[in-house]
Write a protein that holds these residues in place. Structure first.
Motif, PDB file in Angstrom:
ATOM      1  N   TRP A  35       0.869  -1.166   0.000  1.00  0.00           N
ATOM      2  CA  TRP A  35       0.000   0.000   0.000  1.00  0.00           C
ATOM      3  C   TRP A  35       0.913   1.224   0.000  1.00  0.00           C
ATOM      4  N   SER A  36       0.742   2.061  -0.985  1.00  0.00           N
ATOM      5  CA  SER A  36       1.544   3.277  -1.052  1.00  0.00           C
ATOM      6  C   SER A  36       0.896   4.355  -0.196  1.00  0.00           C
ATOM      7  N   ARG A  37       1.589   4.752   0.871  1.00  0.00           N
ATOM      8  CA  ARG A  37       1.038   5.799   1.737  1.00  0.00           C
ATOM      9  C   ARG A  37       1.041   7.148   1.027  1.00  0.00           C
ATOM     10  N   SER A  38       2.043   7.401   0.187  1.00  0.00           N
ATOM     11  CA  SER A  38       2.114   8.698  -0.500  1.00  0.00           C
ATOM     12  C   SER A  38       1.023   8.822  -1.560  1.00  0.00           C
ATOM     13  N   ARG A  39       0.758   7.720  -2.244  1.00  0.00           N
ATOM     14  CA  ARG A  39      -0.275   7.766  -3.292  1.00  0.00           C
ATOM     15  C   ARG A  39      -1.637   7.322  -2.784  1.00  0.00           C
ATOM     16  N   GLN A  40      -1.652   6.756  -1.553  1.00  0.00           N
ATOM     17  CA  GLN A  40      -2.905   6.224  -0.991  1.00  0.00           C
ATOM     18  C   GLN A  40      -3.577   5.275  -1.974  1.00  0.00           C
ATOM     19  N   ALA A  41      -2.789   4.306  -2.419  1.00  0.00           N
ATOM     20  CA  ALA A  41      -3.305   3.368  -3.417  1.00  0.00           C
ATOM     21  C   ALA A  41      -2.531   2.057  -3.330  1.00  0.00           C
ATOM     22  N   LEU A  42      -3.131   0.983  -3.845  1.00  0.00           N
ATOM     23  CA  LEU A  42      -2.427  -0.285  -3.951  1.00  0.00           C
ATOM     24  C   LEU A  42      -1.214  -0.092  -4.853  1.00  0.00           C
ATOM     25  N   TRP A  43      -0.149  -0.792  -4.525  1.00  0.00           N
ATOM     26  CA  TRP A  43       1.117  -0.614  -5.235  1.00  0.00           C
ATOM     27  C   TRP A  43       1.681  -1.998  -5.538  1.00  0.00           C
ATOM     28  N   ARG A  44       1.373  -2.470  -6.731  1.00  0.00           N
ATOM     29  CA  ARG A  44       1.960  -3.743  -7.165  1.00  0.00           C
ATOM     30  C   ARG A  44       3.404  -3.449  -7.560  1.00  0.00           C
ATOM     31  N   LYS A  45       4.287  -3.840  -6.679  1.00  0.00           N
ATOM     32  CA  LYS A  45       5.712  -3.539  -6.856  1.00  0.00           C
ATOM     33  C   LYS A  45       6.173  -3.962  -8.254  1.00  0.00           C
ATOM     34  N   GLY A  46       6.716  -3.002  -8.991  1.00  0.00           N
ATOM     35  CA  GLY A  46       7.266  -3.316 -10.307  1.00  0.00           C
ATOM     36  C   GLY A  46       6.333  -3.039 -11.468  1.00  0.00           C
ATOM     37  N   ASP A  47       5.115  -2.599 -11.183  1.00  0.00           N
ATOM     38  CA  ASP A  47       4.173  -2.340 -12.273  1.00  0.00           C
ATOM     39  C   ASP A  47       4.724  -1.308 -13.256  1.00  0.00           C
ATOM     40  N   ILE A  48       5.413  -0.299 -12.711  1.00  0.00           N
ATOM     41  CA  ILE A  48       5.984   0.728 -13.589  1.00  0.00           C
ATOM     42  C   ILE A  48       7.430   0.388 -13.944  1.00  0.00           C
ATOM     43  N   SER A  49       8.195   0.000 -12.955  1.00  0.00           N
ATOM     44  CA  SER A  49       9.638  -0.191 -13.158  1.00  0.00           C
ATOM     45  C   SER A  49       9.988  -1.567 -13.715  1.00  0.00           C
ATOM     46  N   GLY A  50       9.058  -2.521 -13.587  1.00  0.00           N
ATOM     47  CA  GLY A  50       9.375  -3.889 -13.993  1.00  0.00           C
ATOM     48  C   GLY A  50      10.129  -4.671 -12.930  1.00  0.00           C
ATOM     49  N   GLN A  51      10.463  -4.015 -11.810  1.00  0.00           N
ATOM     50  CA  GLN A  51      11.277  -4.651 -10.762  1.00  0.00           C
ATOM     51  C   GLN A  51      10.362  -5.350  -9.753  1.00  0.00           C
ATOM     52  N   THR A  52       9.761  -6.435 -10.198  1.00  0.00           N
ATOM     53  CA  THR A  52       8.769  -7.143  -9.390  1.00  0.00           C
ATOM     54  C   THR A  52       9.409  -7.990  -8.297  1.00  0.00           C
ATOM     55  N   GLN A  53       8.569  -8.381  -7.343  1.00  0.00           N
ATOM     56  CA  GLN A  53       9.002  -9.270  -6.263  1.00  0.00           C
ATOM     57  C   GLN A  53       8.098 -10.499  -6.237  1.00  0.00           C
ATOM     58  N   VAL A  54       8.655 -11.648  -6.555  1.00  0.00           N
ATOM     59  CA  VAL A  54       7.907 -12.899  -6.483  1.00  0.00           C
ATOM     60  C   VAL A  54       7.929 -13.385  -5.040  1.00  0.00           C
ATOM     61  N   LEU A  55       6.745 -13.686  -4.517  1.00  0.00           N
ATOM     62  CA  LEU A  55       6.657 -14.112  -3.113  1.00  0.00           C
ATOM     63  C   LEU A  55       7.095 -15.553  -2.949  1.00  0.00           C
ATOM     64  N   LYS A  56       8.045 -15.776  -2.063  1.00  0.00           N
ATOM     65  CA  LYS A  56       8.446 -17.145  -1.725  1.00  0.00           C
ATOM     66  C   LYS A  56       7.750 -17.602  -0.451  1.00  0.00           C
ATOM     67  N   GLU A  57       7.653 -16.700   0.535  1.00  0.00           N
ATOM     68  CA  GLU A  57       6.943 -17.040   1.771  1.00  0.00           C
ATOM     69  C   GLU A  57       6.598 -15.778   2.526  1.00  0.00           C
ATOM     70  N   LEU A  58       5.436 -15.796   3.145  1.00  0.00           N
ATOM     71  CA  LEU A  58       5.028 -14.691   4.003  1.00  0.00           C
ATOM     72  C   LEU A  58       5.079 -15.173   5.454  1.00  0.00           C
ATOM     73  N   ARG A  59       5.773 -14.399   6.282  1.00  0.00           N
ATOM     74  CA  ARG A  59       5.861 -14.742   7.700  1.00  0.00           C
ATOM     75  C   ARG A  59       5.336 -13.599   8.559  1.00  0.00           C
ATOM     76  N   LEU A  60       4.930 -13.954   9.760  1.00  0.00           N
ATOM     77  CA  LEU A  60       4.323 -12.987  10.676  1.00  0.00           C
ATOM     78  C   LEU A  60       5.060 -13.060  12.002  1.00  0.00           C
ATOM     79  N   ASP A  61       5.214 -11.909  12.640  1.00  0.00           N
ATOM     80  CA  ASP A  61       5.982 -11.928  13.894  1.00  0.00           C
ATOM     81  C   ASP A  61       5.098 -12.259  15.090  1.00  0.00           C
ATOM     82  N   CYS A  62       5.728 -12.361  16.240  1.00  0.00           N
ATOM     83  CA  CYS A  62       5.066 -12.818  17.463  1.00  0.00           C
ATOM     84  C   CYS A  62       3.863 -11.958  17.835  1.00  0.00           C
TER      85      CYS A  62
END
Lengths: 132, 132
Positions: B55-82
């Motif tokens: 979530w882009s706080r500056s644009r107040q919008a969803l931000w699919r990383k790499g949509d403009i730059s092409g520098q995407t991030q493929v998710l390998k695993e999502l972890r959560l802290d204590c």
């Protein structure tokens, strides 16, 4: 020394609560240990003492990591991100970083549509906080 | 699938702005790439698409990383802290993570009482954002 640290602090953009998120990463293995918050004063103390001091939002007080549990973090290097609003602490973690007794706080992984605990406590919280 | 993801989302404690900080870490090298923020919807999209969406706080919008730059991030695993209030994303970063063209955002290190740039851009921002 103090003037230099003031210069360091001026590059950090603290939020409206006067805080920045700080990631603690084990310097030699790359393990992400925990995320906590730092105030201007806690960054200053960390740089001056070479030992990580956070700001506890729940206690609203300086939090020298390990004061109660003994699980201190020796600072190896402090880094700042491009926007100046997140700090990366390369540390040498003594013992465990997580209050649950696990080495790091990120022990829940989303796997096969459920949360899986991927690490077990190395020490009991009772043991960790007996001095507290 | 959707029900399972709802269960995942229920374990995450979003702040009063509906956000949690998320650390992106290169899954195989341990490099901490960047920190950004996620909303409930962006976590859902990330889990469903297997590609990181902030979530882009500056644009107040969803931000699919790499949509403009092409520098995407493929998710390998999502972890959560204590505490459930910080997410760790193990990713495979395509190209560079930082908008300055550097591999990661933490390129300023406090060394010898001054900030030292410890990484140079691998690509110019103009090149990265020419499509934007």
């Amino acid at each position: 020394m103090s003037d230099a640290i003031d210069a360091a602090l001026d590059a950090i953009k603290f939020d409206t609560d006067g805080l920045v998120p700080a990631i603690a990463q084990q310097h030699d293995t790359g393990e992400v240990l925990m995320v906590a918050w730092m105030s201007r004063e806690s960054v200053r103390i960390t740089l001056m003492e070479g030992r990580v001091c956070y700001w506890s939002r729940s206690r609203q007080a300086l939090w020298r990591k390990g004061d109660i549990s003994g699980q201190t973090q020796v600072l190896k290097e402090l880094r700042l991100d491009c926007d100046g609003d997140t700090v990366l602490l390369l540390v040498d973690q003594h013992g465990v970083a997580c209050h649950t007794g696990r080495r790091n706080c990120f022990f829940r992984a989303w796997r096969g549509d459920q949360w899986v605990e991927i690490a077990q406590p190395l020490v009991s919280p009772q043991e960790l906080y007996k001095a507290g």
